[in-house]
Enzyme design. Sequence first.
Site, PDB file in Angstrom:
ATOM      1  N   GLU A  69       1.115  -1.195  -0.305  1.00  0.00           N
ATOM      2  CA  GLU A  69       0.236  -0.320  -0.207  1.00  0.00           C
ATOM      3  C   GLU A  69       0.738   1.219  -0.266  1.00  0.00           C
ATOM      4  OE1 GLU A  69      -3.009  -0.356   2.668  1.00  0.00           O
ATOM      5  OE2 GLU A  69      -4.285  -2.120   1.962  1.00  0.00           O
ATOM      6  N   GLU A  93      -4.348  -8.770  -1.081  1.00  0.00           N
ATOM      7  CA  GLU A  93      -5.195  -8.597  -0.014  1.00  0.00           C
ATOM      8  C   GLU A  93      -7.243  -8.180   0.245  1.00  0.00           C
ATOM      9  OE1 GLU A  93      -4.160  -5.228   3.475  1.00  0.00           O
ATOM     10  OE2 GLU A  93      -2.848  -6.004   2.230  1.00  0.00           O
TER      11      GLU A  93
END
Length: 191
Positions: free
Chosen positions: A78, A182
């Site tokens: 991220e 994810e």
Amino acid sequence: IPLLCRALAMSKRPLLLFASPWTAPGWMKSNGDVRGKGTLKGKAGDKYHKTWANYFIKFLDEYAKHNVTFWAVTAQNEPLAGLFTPPQAPTIAFTAAQQRDFIAQDLGPALARSPHRTRLLMLDDQRIHLPHWAKVVLGNATAARYVAGLAVHWYLDAIVPPGCSLEATHKLFPDHFLLYTEACTGFFMFR
């Protein structure tokens, strides 16, 4: 490592493992801390970026000593969330251009020189960033050469239809796979 070794031993077929970093050591980051908003110091090609790339290789080396190999690594977990995370979260912020340059000048060459046949995944963030992120990174021939695929998270999927993100990216870069890496439920506290 013991749990991975047990899982590998119990599996009737090979397990494909991938790893994704959350943060570099604080001394490498612009904010001096493993937590909070910060980027790698300097710019791609410098001592901080080369050292961070070598951390990936050292990680793979150490796990290999225990017969645990990784099918892939991502360049950063991220990378844009690093700009928005709570101050206690461990992260590194990257823009698409910063990730492109890190891959092209540091991480890609380090992996290619290493004895590991570990693939490299880029993005590892929300699909809302596609196809822009892919255009920036994979639009660079040097970076694209090192990247096997795009890692995608699902948390903001309701905002962008798959045709505008996943399908558009696949049409632009059909030789690079898309893999959801994810997902979970209950990540919004108000739900």
